[in-house]
Enzyme design. Structure first.
Site, PDB file in Angstrom:
ATOM      1  CG  PHE A 157      61.798 -13.349 -85.272  1.00  0.00           C
ATOM      2  CD1 PHE A 157      62.047 -14.487 -84.664  1.00  0.00           C
ATOM      3  CD2 PHE A 157      60.654 -13.126 -85.375  1.00  0.00           C
ATOM      4  CE1 PHE A 157      61.143 -15.259 -83.945  1.00  0.00           C
ATOM      5  CE2 PHE A 157      59.409 -13.705 -84.596  1.00  0.00           C
ATOM      6  CZ  PHE A 157      59.798 -14.963 -83.849  1.00  0.00           C
ATOM      7  CG  ASP A 248      58.679 -10.947 -91.940  1.00  0.00           C
ATOM      8  OD1 ASP A 248      57.544 -10.087 -91.503  1.00  0.00           O
ATOM      9  OD2 ASP A 248      58.632 -11.812 -91.339  1.00  0.00           O
ATOM     10  CE  LYS A 277      56.257  -8.267 -83.827  1.00  0.00           C
ATOM     11  NZ  LYS A 277      56.719  -9.228 -84.473  1.00  0.00           N
TER      12      LYS A 277
END
Ligand SMILES: *Cc1c(COP(=O)(O)O)cnc(C)c1O
Length: 426
Positions: A157, A248, A277
Protein backbone atom coordinates in the site's frame (compact mmCIF):
# COMPACT_ATOMS: atom_id res chain seq x y z
CA UNK A 1 -11.31 33.93 21.93
CA UNK A 2 -7.50 33.72 21.72
CA UNK A 3 -5.95 30.45 20.63
CA UNK A 4 -4.25 30.02 24.01
CA UNK A 5 -7.64 30.43 25.74
CA UNK A 6 -9.19 27.97 23.31
CA UNK A 7 -6.48 25.42 24.10
CA UNK A 8 -6.83 26.06 27.85
CA UNK A 9 -10.59 25.61 27.68
CA UNK A 10 -10.26 22.44 25.65
CA UNK A 11 -7.84 21.05 28.23
CA UNK A 12 -10.40 21.83 30.94
CA UNK A 13 -13.09 20.07 28.89
CA UNK A 14 -10.85 17.03 28.46
CA UNK A 15 -9.92 16.95 32.13
CA UNK A 16 -13.59 16.69 33.08
CA UNK A 17 -15.18 14.58 30.33
CA UNK A 18 -18.94 15.01 30.19
CA UNK A 19 -21.66 14.48 27.62
CA UNK A 20 -22.22 17.47 25.35
CA UNK A 21 -25.71 18.92 24.88
CA UNK A 22 -25.31 18.94 21.09
CA UNK A 23 -26.06 15.54 19.61
CA UNK A 24 -24.14 14.44 16.54
CA UNK A 25 -26.23 13.81 13.42
CA UNK A 26 -24.71 11.30 10.99
CA UNK A 27 -27.46 11.84 8.40
CA UNK A 28 -26.63 15.56 8.10
CA UNK A 29 -22.93 14.66 7.93
CA UNK A 30 -23.50 12.17 5.11
CA UNK A 31 -25.65 14.72 3.27
CA UNK A 32 -22.63 17.01 2.93
CA UNK A 33 -19.51 14.77 2.91
CA UNK A 34 -18.57 12.43 0.03
CA UNK A 35 -19.07 8.78 0.83
CA UNK A 36 -15.43 7.75 0.38
CA UNK A 37 -15.20 6.07 3.79
CA UNK A 38 -17.17 3.25 5.35
CA UNK A 39 -17.36 4.92 8.75
CA UNK A 40 -18.13 3.27 12.09
CA UNK A 41 -21.24 4.80 13.68
CA UNK A 42 -19.53 6.81 16.41
CA UNK A 43 -18.23 10.40 16.44
CA UNK A 44 -15.16 11.11 18.56
CA UNK A 45 -14.80 14.50 20.20
CA UNK A 46 -12.22 14.37 23.01
CA UNK A 47 -8.98 12.56 23.77
CA UNK A 48 -6.41 12.18 26.51
CA UNK A 49 -3.38 9.91 26.36
CA UNK A 50 -4.54 6.58 24.88
CA UNK A 51 -8.23 7.24 25.55
CA UNK A 52 -10.90 8.97 23.44
CA UNK A 53 -14.53 9.88 24.15
CA UNK A 54 -17.42 9.91 21.69
CA UNK A 55 -20.25 12.46 21.48
CA UNK A 56 -22.36 10.24 23.76
CA UNK A 57 -19.69 10.40 26.44
CA UNK A 58 -18.53 6.78 25.96
CA UNK A 59 -14.84 6.15 26.61
CA UNK A 60 -12.60 3.97 24.39
CA UNK A 61 -9.02 2.76 24.59
CA UNK A 62 -7.51 3.99 21.34
CA UNK A 63 -5.36 1.26 19.75
CA UNK A 64 -5.80 2.88 16.33
CA UNK A 65 -4.16 6.26 17.12
CA UNK A 66 -5.49 7.86 13.93
CA UNK A 67 -4.06 4.86 12.01
CA UNK A 68 -0.56 4.67 13.49
CA UNK A 69 -0.30 8.45 13.57
CA UNK A 70 -0.81 9.93 17.06
CA UNK A 71 2.71 9.10 18.25
CA UNK A 72 2.30 10.93 21.59
CA UNK A 73 -1.38 10.04 22.00
CA UNK A 74 -4.03 12.71 22.54
CA UNK A 75 -3.62 16.05 24.35
CA UNK A 76 0.08 15.48 25.12
CA UNK A 77 1.48 18.61 26.85
CA UNK A 78 4.38 18.72 24.37
CA UNK A 79 1.96 18.81 21.42
CA UNK A 80 -0.19 21.50 23.04
CA UNK A 81 2.89 23.59 23.83
CA UNK A 82 4.43 23.16 20.35
CA UNK A 83 1.16 23.95 18.52
CA UNK A 84 0.48 26.99 20.71
CA UNK A 85 4.02 28.39 20.47
CA UNK A 86 4.35 27.92 16.73
CA UNK A 87 0.94 29.40 15.82
CA UNK A 88 1.74 32.46 17.92
CA UNK A 89 5.12 32.89 16.24
CA UNK A 90 4.52 32.08 12.52
CA UNK A 91 2.54 29.32 10.82
CA UNK A 92 2.90 29.60 7.03
CA UNK A 93 4.97 31.61 4.58
CA UNK A 94 5.68 29.30 1.55
CA UNK A 95 8.98 27.95 0.31
CA UNK A 96 9.83 31.22 -1.44
CA UNK A 97 11.81 31.90 1.75
CA UNK A 98 14.06 30.03 4.16
CA UNK A 99 12.09 28.34 6.97
CA UNK A 100 14.31 27.75 10.05
CA UNK A 101 12.00 25.05 11.52
CA UNK A 102 12.17 23.12 8.22
CA UNK A 103 15.95 23.18 8.33
CA UNK A 104 15.96 22.05 11.94
CA UNK A 105 13.62 19.11 11.23
CA UNK A 106 15.68 18.11 8.16
CA UNK A 107 18.82 18.18 10.31
CA UNK A 108 17.20 16.04 13.01
CA UNK A 109 16.02 13.49 10.45
CA UNK A 110 19.32 13.28 8.58
CA UNK A 111 21.39 13.12 11.78
CA UNK A 112 19.24 10.24 13.06
CA UNK A 113 18.98 8.21 9.83
CA UNK A 114 20.98 7.03 6.80
CA UNK A 115 19.63 9.97 4.75
CA UNK A 116 21.52 13.13 3.85
CA UNK A 117 18.70 15.28 2.45
CA UNK A 118 14.98 15.84 3.09
CA UNK A 119 12.00 17.25 1.16
CA UNK A 120 8.74 18.01 3.01
CA UNK A 121 5.16 17.57 1.84
CA UNK A 122 1.79 16.85 3.46
CA UNK A 123 0.99 13.14 3.32
CA UNK A 124 2.29 9.65 2.68
CA UNK A 125 0.98 9.50 -0.87
CA UNK A 126 2.64 12.81 -1.67
CA UNK A 127 5.94 11.63 -0.17
CA UNK A 128 5.79 8.48 -2.33
CA UNK A 129 4.95 10.57 -5.43
CA UNK A 130 8.12 12.52 -4.69
CA UNK A 131 10.12 9.30 -4.32
CA UNK A 132 8.79 8.02 -7.67
CA UNK A 133 9.75 11.29 -9.39
CA UNK A 134 13.19 11.29 -7.75
CA UNK A 135 13.87 7.68 -8.82
CA UNK A 136 12.70 8.39 -12.37
CA UNK A 137 14.88 11.48 -12.68
CA UNK A 138 17.86 9.55 -11.28
CA UNK A 139 17.28 6.78 -13.87
CA UNK A 140 17.04 9.28 -16.75
CA UNK A 141 19.97 11.46 -15.74
CA UNK A 142 22.41 9.03 -14.11
CA UNK A 143 21.68 5.78 -15.97
CA UNK A 144 20.26 6.96 -19.32
CA UNK A 145 17.12 4.83 -18.90
CA UNK A 146 14.34 5.89 -21.32
CA UNK A 147 11.47 3.90 -19.79
CA UNK A 148 12.23 3.46 -16.11
CA UNK A 149 10.25 0.76 -14.30
CA UNK A 150 9.58 0.73 -10.55
CA UNK A 151 9.05 -2.72 -9.08
CA UNK A 152 6.64 -2.97 -6.11
CA UNK A 153 5.14 -5.84 -4.11
CA UNK A 154 1.79 -7.59 -4.16
CA UNK A 155 -0.37 -6.64 -1.14
CA UNK A 156 1.55 -3.38 -0.75
CA UNK A 157 0.00 0.00 0.00
CA UNK A 158 1.51 3.30 -1.11
CA UNK A 159 -1.36 5.81 -1.18
CA UNK A 160 -4.39 7.04 -3.15
CA UNK A 161 -3.05 9.37 -5.86
CA UNK A 162 -2.94 7.98 -9.40
CA UNK A 163 0.77 7.07 -9.31
CA UNK A 164 0.56 5.61 -5.81
CA UNK A 165 -2.55 3.47 -6.47
CA UNK A 166 -0.60 2.17 -9.46
CA UNK A 167 2.40 1.45 -7.21
CA UNK A 168 0.04 -0.28 -4.77
CA UNK A 169 -0.06 -4.00 -5.60
CA UNK A 170 -3.77 -4.46 -4.79
CA UNK A 171 -6.31 -4.35 -7.66
CA UNK A 172 -9.15 -3.21 -5.35
CA UNK A 173 -7.55 0.26 -5.05
CA UNK A 174 -7.18 0.57 -8.85
CA UNK A 175 -10.63 -0.56 -9.99
CA UNK A 176 -12.44 2.06 -12.14
CA UNK A 177 -9.49 4.47 -12.14
CA UNK A 178 -7.68 3.39 -15.29
CA UNK A 179 -5.79 4.43 -17.31
CA UNK A 180 -3.21 3.93 -14.57
CA UNK A 181 0.29 5.42 -14.61
CA UNK A 182 2.75 3.43 -16.75
CA UNK A 183 6.08 2.16 -15.40
CA UNK A 184 5.18 -0.20 -12.55
CA UNK A 185 5.61 -3.95 -12.16
CA UNK A 186 4.57 -6.21 -9.25
CA UNK A 187 6.28 -9.15 -7.56
CA UNK A 188 5.41 -11.31 -4.53
CA UNK A 189 6.73 -9.85 -1.23
CA UNK A 190 9.63 -11.59 0.56
CA UNK A 191 10.43 -13.73 -2.54
CA UNK A 192 13.94 -13.06 -3.88
CA UNK A 193 13.75 -15.61 -6.73
CA UNK A 194 10.59 -13.98 -8.11
CA UNK A 195 12.21 -10.52 -7.88
CA UNK A 196 15.36 -11.62 -9.72
CA UNK A 197 13.31 -13.32 -12.42
CA UNK A 198 11.13 -10.23 -12.91
CA UNK A 199 14.14 -7.93 -13.19
CA UNK A 200 15.81 -10.23 -15.74
CA UNK A 201 12.62 -10.22 -17.85
CA UNK A 202 12.12 -6.46 -17.65
CA UNK A 203 15.76 -5.71 -18.50
CA UNK A 204 15.62 -8.05 -21.50
CA UNK A 205 12.70 -5.86 -22.65
CA UNK A 206 13.39 -2.30 -23.90
CA UNK A 207 12.59 -0.91 -20.41
CA UNK A 208 14.89 -1.04 -17.40
CA UNK A 209 14.33 -1.27 -13.69
CA UNK A 210 15.02 2.06 -11.97
CA UNK A 211 13.96 1.24 -8.44
CA UNK A 212 12.43 -1.30 -6.08
CA UNK A 213 9.80 0.20 -3.77
CA UNK A 214 8.90 -1.83 -0.67
CA UNK A 215 7.47 -1.42 2.82
CA UNK A 216 9.80 -2.77 5.57
CA UNK A 217 6.60 -4.28 7.02
CA UNK A 218 3.40 -4.26 4.98
CA UNK A 219 0.85 -2.40 7.12
CA UNK A 220 -2.47 -2.13 5.25
CA UNK A 221 -1.71 -5.38 3.42
CA UNK A 222 -2.03 -7.41 6.62
CA UNK A 223 0.86 -6.55 9.00
CA UNK A 224 3.41 -8.71 7.10
CA UNK A 225 6.92 -8.11 8.43
CA UNK A 226 9.74 -8.04 5.88
CA UNK A 227 12.11 -10.98 5.93
CA UNK A 228 15.64 -9.99 6.95
CA UNK A 229 17.36 -12.36 4.48
CA UNK A 230 15.15 -11.15 1.64
CA UNK A 231 15.84 -7.46 2.27
CA UNK A 232 19.59 -8.07 2.56
CA UNK A 233 19.54 -9.82 -0.80
CA UNK A 234 17.47 -6.99 -2.30
CA UNK A 235 20.05 -4.51 -1.00
CA UNK A 236 22.89 -6.54 -2.53
CA UNK A 237 21.05 -6.80 -5.85
CA UNK A 238 20.58 -3.02 -5.87
CA UNK A 239 24.26 -2.44 -5.07
CA UNK A 240 25.30 -4.70 -7.95
CA UNK A 241 22.92 -3.23 -10.55
CA UNK A 242 22.52 0.46 -9.66
CA UNK A 243 18.80 -0.04 -9.02
CA UNK A 244 17.62 2.25 -6.20
CA UNK A 245 16.03 0.79 -3.08
CA UNK A 246 13.10 2.92 -1.90
CA UNK A 247 11.46 2.05 1.42
CA UNK A 248 7.98 3.28 2.22
CA UNK A 249 8.29 3.97 5.96
CA UNK A 250 5.03 5.96 6.07
CA UNK A 251 3.42 3.59 8.59
CA UNK A 252 6.42 2.08 10.40
CA UNK A 253 8.88 5.01 10.53
CA UNK A 254 9.44 7.28 13.56
CA UNK A 255 9.62 4.65 16.29
CA UNK A 256 6.54 2.52 15.63
CA UNK A 257 8.56 -0.74 15.38
CA UNK A 258 10.66 -0.11 18.51
CA UNK A 259 13.51 1.15 16.30
CA UNK A 260 13.50 4.68 14.94
CA UNK A 261 13.21 3.39 11.33
CA UNK A 262 11.63 0.18 10.05
CA UNK A 263 14.75 -0.63 8.01
CA UNK A 264 16.78 -1.07 11.23
CA UNK A 265 14.82 -4.29 11.81
CA UNK A 266 16.18 -5.60 8.50
CA UNK A 267 19.88 -4.71 8.86
CA UNK A 268 19.94 -2.63 5.65
CA UNK A 269 19.79 1.02 4.57
CA UNK A 270 17.63 2.33 1.71
CA UNK A 271 18.75 4.89 -0.91
CA UNK A 272 15.44 6.71 -0.50
CA UNK A 273 12.69 6.49 2.12
CA UNK A 274 9.39 8.18 2.88
CA UNK A 275 7.65 9.20 6.11
CA UNK A 276 4.29 10.65 7.07
CA UNK A 277 1.85 9.14 9.59
CA UNK A 278 3.74 9.28 12.91
CA UNK A 279 6.13 12.12 12.04
CA UNK A 280 3.92 14.99 13.21
CA UNK A 281 2.04 13.04 15.88
CA UNK A 282 -1.23 13.79 14.02
CA UNK A 283 -0.33 17.11 12.36
CA UNK A 284 -0.32 16.54 8.56
CA UNK A 285 3.26 16.23 7.32
CA UNK A 286 5.09 13.95 4.90
CA UNK A 287 8.79 13.67 4.13
CA UNK A 288 10.95 12.29 1.34
CA UNK A 289 14.50 11.44 2.41
CA UNK A 290 17.48 10.32 0.36
CA UNK A 291 21.18 9.66 0.50
CA UNK A 292 23.36 12.24 -1.25
CA UNK A 293 24.06 10.08 -4.34
CA UNK A 294 20.37 10.29 -5.37
CA UNK A 295 19.86 13.95 -4.45
CA UNK A 296 19.16 14.88 -8.10
CA UNK A 297 16.30 17.39 -7.77
CA UNK A 298 17.09 20.94 -8.88
CA UNK A 299 15.08 24.16 -8.40
CA UNK A 300 11.77 23.80 -10.24
CA UNK A 301 11.73 19.97 -10.25
CA UNK A 302 9.37 19.45 -7.34
CA UNK A 303 7.38 21.58 -4.89
CA UNK A 304 4.55 21.76 -2.38
CA UNK A 305 2.83 24.95 -1.21
CA UNK A 306 2.17 23.77 2.34
CA UNK A 307 5.18 21.43 2.45
CA UNK A 308 7.46 21.95 5.44
CA UNK A 309 5.75 25.08 6.75
CA UNK A 310 6.82 26.49 10.14
CA UNK A 311 3.74 25.12 11.89
CA UNK A 312 4.05 21.45 10.95
CA UNK A 313 7.84 21.41 11.21
CA UNK A 314 7.79 23.06 14.64
CA UNK A 315 5.40 20.39 15.90
CA UNK A 316 7.25 17.50 14.20
CA UNK A 317 10.54 18.59 15.83
CA UNK A 318 8.82 18.53 19.23
CA UNK A 319 7.43 15.03 18.51
CA UNK A 320 10.85 13.69 17.41
CA UNK A 321 12.69 15.22 20.37
CA UNK A 322 10.10 13.86 22.82
CA UNK A 323 10.49 10.39 21.31
CA UNK A 324 14.18 10.45 22.27
CA UNK A 325 13.93 12.41 25.54
CA UNK A 326 11.21 10.15 26.98
CA UNK A 327 12.96 6.98 25.78
CA UNK A 328 9.83 5.96 23.91
CA UNK A 329 11.65 3.35 21.82
CA UNK A 330 12.14 1.31 25.01
CA UNK A 331 8.47 1.74 25.84
CA UNK A 332 7.50 0.59 22.33
CA UNK A 333 9.62 -2.56 22.69
CA UNK A 334 8.35 -3.47 26.18
CA UNK A 335 4.66 -2.66 25.58
CA UNK A 336 4.87 -4.44 22.22
CA UNK A 337 6.18 -7.60 23.88
CA UNK A 338 3.41 -7.46 26.49
CA UNK A 339 0.78 -6.97 23.82
CA UNK A 340 2.09 -9.82 21.63
CA UNK A 341 2.33 -12.12 24.64
CA UNK A 342 -1.29 -11.34 25.62
CA UNK A 343 -2.49 -11.79 22.04
CA UNK A 344 -0.59 -15.09 21.78
CA UNK A 345 -2.46 -16.37 24.88
CA UNK A 346 -5.74 -15.38 23.22
CA UNK A 347 -4.74 -17.28 20.07
CA UNK A 348 -4.02 -20.40 22.20
CA UNK A 349 -7.36 -19.99 23.94
CA UNK A 350 -9.29 -19.75 20.65
CA UNK A 351 -7.37 -21.92 18.15
CA UNK A 352 -10.30 -22.22 15.71
CA UNK A 353 -10.72 -18.43 15.60
CA UNK A 354 -7.10 -17.28 15.32
CA UNK A 355 -4.01 -18.59 13.58
CA UNK A 356 -1.32 -16.28 15.00
CA UNK A 357 0.14 -12.91 15.94
CA UNK A 358 2.74 -11.00 13.95
CA UNK A 359 4.40 -7.61 14.07
CA UNK A 360 7.22 -5.49 15.45
CA UNK A 361 7.12 -3.08 18.39
CA UNK A 362 3.70 -1.42 18.45
CA UNK A 363 2.44 -2.51 15.04
CA UNK A 364 0.88 -5.91 15.53
CA UNK A 365 -1.69 -8.05 13.74
CA UNK A 366 -3.99 -10.68 15.22
CA UNK A 367 -4.57 -13.12 12.36
CA UNK A 368 -7.93 -14.87 11.97
CA UNK A 369 -7.74 -18.51 10.90
CA UNK A 370 -9.11 -19.55 7.53
CA UNK A 371 -11.98 -21.47 9.18
CA UNK A 372 -12.94 -18.58 11.49
CA UNK A 373 -16.68 -17.80 11.21
CA UNK A 374 -16.00 -14.05 11.41
CA UNK A 375 -13.97 -11.45 9.50
CA UNK A 376 -11.63 -8.81 10.95
CA UNK A 377 -14.37 -6.16 10.63
CA UNK A 378 -16.67 -8.21 12.92
CA UNK A 379 -14.03 -8.37 15.64
CA UNK A 380 -13.28 -4.66 15.22
CA UNK A 381 -17.00 -3.88 15.78
CA UNK A 382 -17.22 -6.20 18.80
CA UNK A 383 -14.08 -4.60 20.28
CA UNK A 384 -15.59 -1.14 19.77
CA UNK A 385 -18.70 -2.24 21.69
CA UNK A 386 -16.37 -3.42 24.48
CA UNK A 387 -14.58 -0.02 24.54
CA UNK A 388 -11.51 -0.82 22.45
CA UNK A 389 -10.66 0.77 19.11
CA UNK A 390 -8.67 -1.41 16.68
CA UNK A 391 -8.54 -1.40 12.86
CA UNK A 392 -8.63 -4.11 10.18
CA UNK A 393 -5.58 -4.71 7.96
CA UNK A 394 -7.39 -6.61 5.24
CA UNK A 395 -10.25 -9.10 5.81
CA UNK A 396 -8.34 -11.50 8.09
CA UNK A 397 -6.11 -9.36 10.27
CA UNK A 398 -6.96 -7.05 13.18
CA UNK A 399 -4.27 -4.38 13.62
CA UNK A 400 -3.11 -2.88 16.95
CA UNK A 401 -1.25 0.44 16.56
CA UNK A 402 -1.64 2.37 19.85
CA UNK A 403 0.14 5.65 20.63
CA UNK A 404 3.82 5.06 21.47
CA UNK A 405 3.17 6.46 24.97
CA UNK A 406 0.80 3.55 25.78
CA UNK A 407 1.25 2.25 29.36
CA UNK A 408 1.43 -1.32 30.68
CA UNK A 409 -2.00 -0.77 32.32
CA UNK A 410 -3.47 0.39 28.98
CA UNK A 411 -2.15 -2.78 27.31
CA UNK A 412 -3.63 -5.06 29.99
CA UNK A 413 -6.96 -3.24 29.84
CA UNK A 414 -7.02 -3.50 26.05
CA UNK A 415 -6.43 -7.26 26.31
CA UNK A 416 -9.27 -7.54 28.86
CA UNK A 417 -11.66 -5.59 26.62
CA UNK A 418 -10.59 -7.65 23.59
CA UNK A 419 -11.26 -10.89 25.51
CA UNK A 420 -14.75 -9.56 26.38
CA UNK A 421 -15.33 -8.74 22.72
CA UNK A 422 -14.27 -12.20 21.56
CA UNK A 423 -16.62 -13.79 24.12
CA UNK A 424 -19.55 -12.04 22.38
CA UNK A 425 -18.56 -13.63 19.04
CA UNK A 426 -18.09 -17.28 20.04
C1 LIG B 1 -0.98 5.33 5.02
C2 LIG B 1 0.09 4.92 4.08
C3 LIG B 1 0.33 5.63 2.90
C4 LIG B 1 -0.52 6.80 2.46
O1 LIG B 1 -0.43 7.87 3.33
P1 LIG B 1 -1.46 9.09 3.20
O2 LIG B 1 -0.96 10.08 4.22
O3 LIG B 1 -2.82 8.55 3.52
O4 LIG B 1 -1.37 9.60 1.82
C5 LIG B 1 1.40 5.23 2.11
N1 LIG B 1 2.15 4.18 2.44
C6 LIG B 1 1.95 3.47 3.56
C7 LIG B 1 2.84 2.32 3.90
C8 LIG B 1 0.89 3.80 4.41
O5 LIG B 1 0.65 3.07 5.51
Amino acid sequence: MSFATLVRNSIKAIASPKTTEKTFDAVTFDGAVMKTYGRFPIALERGRGCRVWDTEGREYLDFVAGIATCTLGHGHPVMIEAVTQQIQKLHHVSNLYYIPEQGELAQWLTQHSCADKAFFCNSGAEANEGAIKLARKYAHVNRGIENPIIVTANASFHGRTLATITATGQPKYQKNFNPLVPGFHYVPYNDIAALKEAIAHLDADESQVAAILLEPLQGEGGVNPGDRDYFQQVRQLCDETGILLILDEVQVGVGRTGKLWGYENLGIEPDIFTLAKGLGGGIPIGALLCQSHCDVFEPGDHASTFGGNPFVCGVAIAVCQTLMRENLLNNVQSRGEELRSGLTSIVKQYPTLFSGVRGWGLINGLVLSSEAPVKSIDLVKAAMAAGLLVVPAGPNVVRFVPPLVVTAEDVQEALTRLTEAIATLV
